[in-house]
Motif scaffolding. Sequence first.
Motif, PDB file in Angstrom:
ATOM      1  N   GLN A   1       0.826  -1.214   0.000  1.00  0.00           N
ATOM      2  CA  GLN A   1       0.000   0.000   0.000  1.00  0.00           C
ATOM      3  C   GLN A   1       0.857   1.258   0.000  1.00  0.00           C
ATOM      4  O   GLN A   1       0.478   2.278  -0.578  1.00  0.00           O
ATOM      5  CB  GLN A   1      -0.933  -0.005   1.209  1.00  0.00           C
ATOM      6  N   ALA A   2       2.024   1.200   0.654  1.00  0.00           N
ATOM      7  CA  ALA A   2       2.915   2.361   0.651  1.00  0.00           C
ATOM      8  C   ALA A   2       3.487   2.588  -0.745  1.00  0.00           C
ATOM      9  O   ALA A   2       3.588   3.732  -1.209  1.00  0.00           O
ATOM     10  CB  ALA A   2       4.043   2.171   1.662  1.00  0.00           C
ATOM     11  N   ILE A   3       3.867   1.516  -1.425  1.00  0.00           N
ATOM     12  CA  ILE A   3       4.353   1.629  -2.801  1.00  0.00           C
ATOM     13  C   ILE A   3       3.257   2.205  -3.695  1.00  0.00           C
ATOM     14  O   ILE A   3       3.501   3.078  -4.523  1.00  0.00           O
ATOM     15  CB  ILE A   3       4.795   0.246  -3.337  1.00  0.00           C
ATOM     16  N   ALA A   4       2.032   1.715  -3.501  1.00  0.00           N
ATOM     17  CA  ALA A   4       0.906   2.210  -4.294  1.00  0.00           C
ATOM     18  C   ALA A   4       0.653   3.688  -4.030  1.00  0.00           C
ATOM     19  O   ALA A   4       0.307   4.446  -4.947  1.00  0.00           O
ATOM     20  CB  ALA A   4      -0.352   1.398  -3.989  1.00  0.00           C
ATOM     21  N   MET A   5       0.864   4.128  -2.775  1.00  0.00           N
ATOM     22  CA  MET A   5       0.666   5.541  -2.439  1.00  0.00           C
ATOM     23  C   MET A   5       1.704   6.412  -3.146  1.00  0.00           C
ATOM     24  O   MET A   5       1.380   7.481  -3.685  1.00  0.00           O
ATOM     25  CB  MET A   5       0.748   5.733  -0.931  1.00  0.00           C
ATOM     26  N   TYR A   6       2.954   5.964  -3.145  1.00  0.00           N
ATOM     27  CA  TYR A   6       3.997   6.693  -3.869  1.00  0.00           C
ATOM     28  C   TYR A   6       3.606   6.835  -5.336  1.00  0.00           C
ATOM     29  O   TYR A   6       3.734   7.911  -5.930  1.00  0.00           O
ATOM     30  CB  TYR A   6       5.321   5.941  -3.772  1.00  0.00           C
ATOM     31  N   ARG A   7       3.174   5.735  -5.918  1.00  0.00           N
ATOM     32  CA  ARG A   7       2.818   5.760  -7.340  1.00  0.00           C
ATOM     33  C   ARG A   7       1.634   6.688  -7.598  1.00  0.00           C
ATOM     34  O   ARG A   7       1.592   7.380  -8.621  1.00  0.00           O
ATOM     35  CB  ARG A   7       2.488   4.345  -7.816  1.00  0.00           C
ATOM     36  N   LEU A   8       0.671   6.690  -6.686  1.00  0.00           N
ATOM     37  CA  LEU A   8      -0.483   7.580  -6.808  1.00  0.00           C
ATOM     38  C   LEU A   8      -0.027   9.033  -6.876  1.00  0.00           C
ATOM     39  O   LEU A   8      -0.472   9.807  -7.733  1.00  0.00           O
ATOM     40  CB  LEU A   8      -1.411   7.385  -5.612  1.00  0.00           C
ATOM     41  N   VAL A   9       0.879   9.407  -5.979  1.00  0.00           N
ATOM     42  CA  VAL A   9       1.364  10.787  -5.926  1.00  0.00           C
ATOM     43  C   VAL A   9       2.179  11.131  -7.169  1.00  0.00           C
ATOM     44  O   VAL A   9       2.023  12.200  -7.761  1.00  0.00           O
ATOM     45  CB  VAL A   9       2.200  11.005  -4.649  1.00  0.00           C
ATOM     46  N   LEU A  10       3.058  10.221  -7.567  1.00  0.00           N
ATOM     47  CA  LEU A  10       3.920  10.486  -8.714  1.00  0.00           C
ATOM     48  C   LEU A  10       3.134  10.560 -10.019  1.00  0.00           C
ATOM     49  O   LEU A  10       3.550  11.244 -10.959  1.00  0.00           O
ATOM     50  CB  LEU A  10       4.990   9.391  -8.818  1.00  0.00           C
ATOM     51  N   SER A  11       2.012   9.856 -10.090  1.00  0.00           N
ATOM     52  CA  SER A  11       1.233   9.818 -11.328  1.00  0.00           C
ATOM     53  C   SER A  11       0.166  10.905 -11.397  1.00  0.00           C
ATOM     54  O   SER A  11      -0.494  11.049 -12.429  1.00  0.00           O
ATOM     55  CB  SER A  11       0.563   8.450 -11.491  1.00  0.00           C
ATOM     56  N   ALA A  12      -0.006  11.651 -10.315  1.00  0.00           N
ATOM     57  CA  ALA A  12      -1.038  12.703 -10.308  1.00  0.00           C
ATOM     58  C   ALA A  12      -0.787  13.683 -11.443  1.00  0.00           C
ATOM     59  O   ALA A  12       0.325  14.171 -11.628  1.00  0.00           O
ATOM     60  CB  ALA A  12      -1.036  13.422  -8.970  1.00  0.00           C
ATOM     61  N   ASN A  13      -1.830  13.978 -12.207  1.00  0.00           N
ATOM     62  CA  ASN A  13      -1.658  14.842 -13.383  1.00  0.00           C
ATOM     63  C   ASN A  13      -2.819  15.819 -13.524  1.00  0.00           C
ATOM     64  O   ASN A  13      -3.140  16.254 -14.622  1.00  0.00           O
ATOM     65  CB  ASN A  13      -1.541  13.970 -14.650  1.00  0.00           C
ATOM     66  N   SER A  14      -3.430  16.158 -12.396  1.00  0.00           N
ATOM     67  CA  SER A  14      -4.568  17.070 -12.427  1.00  0.00           C
ATOM     68  C   SER A  14      -4.119  18.464 -11.997  1.00  0.00           C
ATOM     69  O   SER A  14      -2.939  18.697 -11.693  1.00  0.00           O
ATOM     70  CB  SER A  14      -5.658  16.578 -11.476  1.00  0.00           C
ATOM     71  N   ALA A  15      -5.070  19.384 -11.955  1.00  0.00           N
ATOM     72  CA  ALA A  15      -4.762  20.750 -11.523  1.00  0.00           C
ATOM     73  C   ALA A  15      -4.322  20.787 -10.068  1.00  0.00           C
ATOM     74  O   ALA A  15      -3.659  21.729  -9.632  1.00  0.00           O
ATOM     75  CB  ALA A  15      -5.999  21.633 -11.722  1.00  0.00           C
ATOM     76  N   GLU A  16      -4.683  19.735  -9.318  1.00  0.00           N
ATOM     77  CA  GLU A  16      -4.330  19.675  -7.895  1.00  0.00           C
ATOM     78  C   GLU A  16      -2.997  18.975  -7.644  1.00  0.00           C
ATOM     79  O   GLU A  16      -2.655  18.651  -6.513  1.00  0.00           O
ATOM     80  CB  GLU A  16      -5.431  18.947  -7.104  1.00  0.00           C
ATOM     81  N   ARG A  17      -2.230  18.716  -8.697  1.00  0.00           N
ATOM     82  CA  ARG A  17      -1.009  17.918  -8.572  1.00  0.00           C
ATOM     83  C   ARG A  17      -0.060  18.461  -7.499  1.00  0.00           C
ATOM     84  O   ARG A  17       0.421  17.711  -6.647  1.00  0.00           O
ATOM     85  CB  ARG A  17      -0.284  17.863  -9.916  1.00  0.00           C
ATOM     86  N   GLU A  18       0.215  19.748  -7.540  1.00  0.00           N
ATOM     87  CA  GLU A  18       1.153  20.325  -6.576  1.00  0.00           C
ATOM     88  C   GLU A  18       0.626  20.200  -5.151  1.00  0.00           C
ATOM     89  O   GLU A  18       1.396  19.944  -4.219  1.00  0.00           O
ATOM     90  CB  GLU A  18       1.433  21.793  -6.913  1.00  0.00           C
ATOM     91  N   GLN A  19      -0.677  20.360  -4.962  1.00  0.00           N
ATOM     92  CA  GLN A  19      -1.261  20.227  -3.624  1.00  0.00           C
ATOM     93  C   GLN A  19      -1.180  18.786  -3.134  1.00  0.00           C
ATOM     94  O   GLN A  19      -0.869  18.538  -1.969  1.00  0.00           O
ATOM     95  CB  GLN A  19      -2.722  20.697  -3.646  1.00  0.00           C
ATOM     96  N   ILE A  20      -1.438  17.833  -4.028  1.00  0.00           N
ATOM     97  CA  ILE A  20      -1.358  16.423  -3.658  1.00  0.00           C
ATOM     98  C   ILE A  20       0.062  16.068  -3.226  1.00  0.00           C
ATOM     99  O   ILE A  20       0.281  15.410  -2.203  1.00  0.00           O
ATOM    100  CB  ILE A  20      -1.796  15.528  -4.840  1.00  0.00           C
ATOM    101  N   GLN A  21       1.029  16.519  -3.992  1.00  0.00           N
ATOM    102  CA  GLN A  21       2.426  16.221  -3.668  1.00  0.00           C
ATOM    103  C   GLN A  21       2.847  16.885  -2.365  1.00  0.00           C
ATOM    104  O   GLN A  21       3.592  16.297  -1.572  1.00  0.00           O
ATOM    105  CB  GLN A  21       3.323  16.655  -4.827  1.00  0.00           C
ATOM    106  N   ALA A  22       2.363  18.100  -2.128  1.00  0.00           N
ATOM    107  CA  ALA A  22       2.706  18.804  -0.892  1.00  0.00           C
ATOM    108  C   ALA A  22       2.107  18.100   0.317  1.00  0.00           C
ATOM    109  O   ALA A  22       2.759  17.963   1.363  1.00  0.00           O
ATOM    110  CB  ALA A  22       2.214  20.251  -0.957  1.00  0.00           C
TER     111      ALA A  22
END
Length: 212
Positions: free
Chosen positions: A112-133
Amino acid sequence: MSHSLLSECSDKGLTAKGLERRRRILDAAKEVFLEQGFENASISDIMKRAGGSMTTLYRCFGNKLGLLEAMMQQSCDDLFASFDQDRIWSEDPASTLYRFGQRFIDMISRPQAIAMYRLVLSANSAEREQIQAVFYTSGPDRIRKLLTVYLEKQKTEGRLNIDCCTVAAAQFVEMIKQPWHLQALLGIPYDPALPERSLRQGVEIFLNGTTA
């Protein structure tokens, strides 16, 4: 995102039933976000799995980004629980760094931790910077701060000779992650003994460079 909305459904002040309902929503959100990614995740799908009304979700979390933030915070709280136990920390840097590294490696190598990393790295929406932060604050920055506090204490008491404990904490964490963690993120098979070797060698290299 409105943090005032998030506070309406924080743990404080909730009844046992309210806490259970909040946990169900966050657990369902984790399943859907990790399966589908942030952009494709459906709020209605999350609520179908969790049960309850859309009104409750929006009142508690504000919007989809607020729900993701709460889910990440809850997930990290669960993962970091073992780090809050005092027995991990001692006056012996070698044993402490090793125990710290063991728990850290166990934490970040879980599926699940690996999947969470991938979720963050693959984010490509307008909220990408907020998700990563949000992810950085809830996870990587939190682990770095925990280790920084310990290193600063050891430096003050003369056990370690470190110029900047904040930098040193980040360097130690990155050292014991490589090269196996990047392989895990990319889905590349690696020797299961590699994390342990990385940890032992990382502790040795770190102490050789910092022992007073």
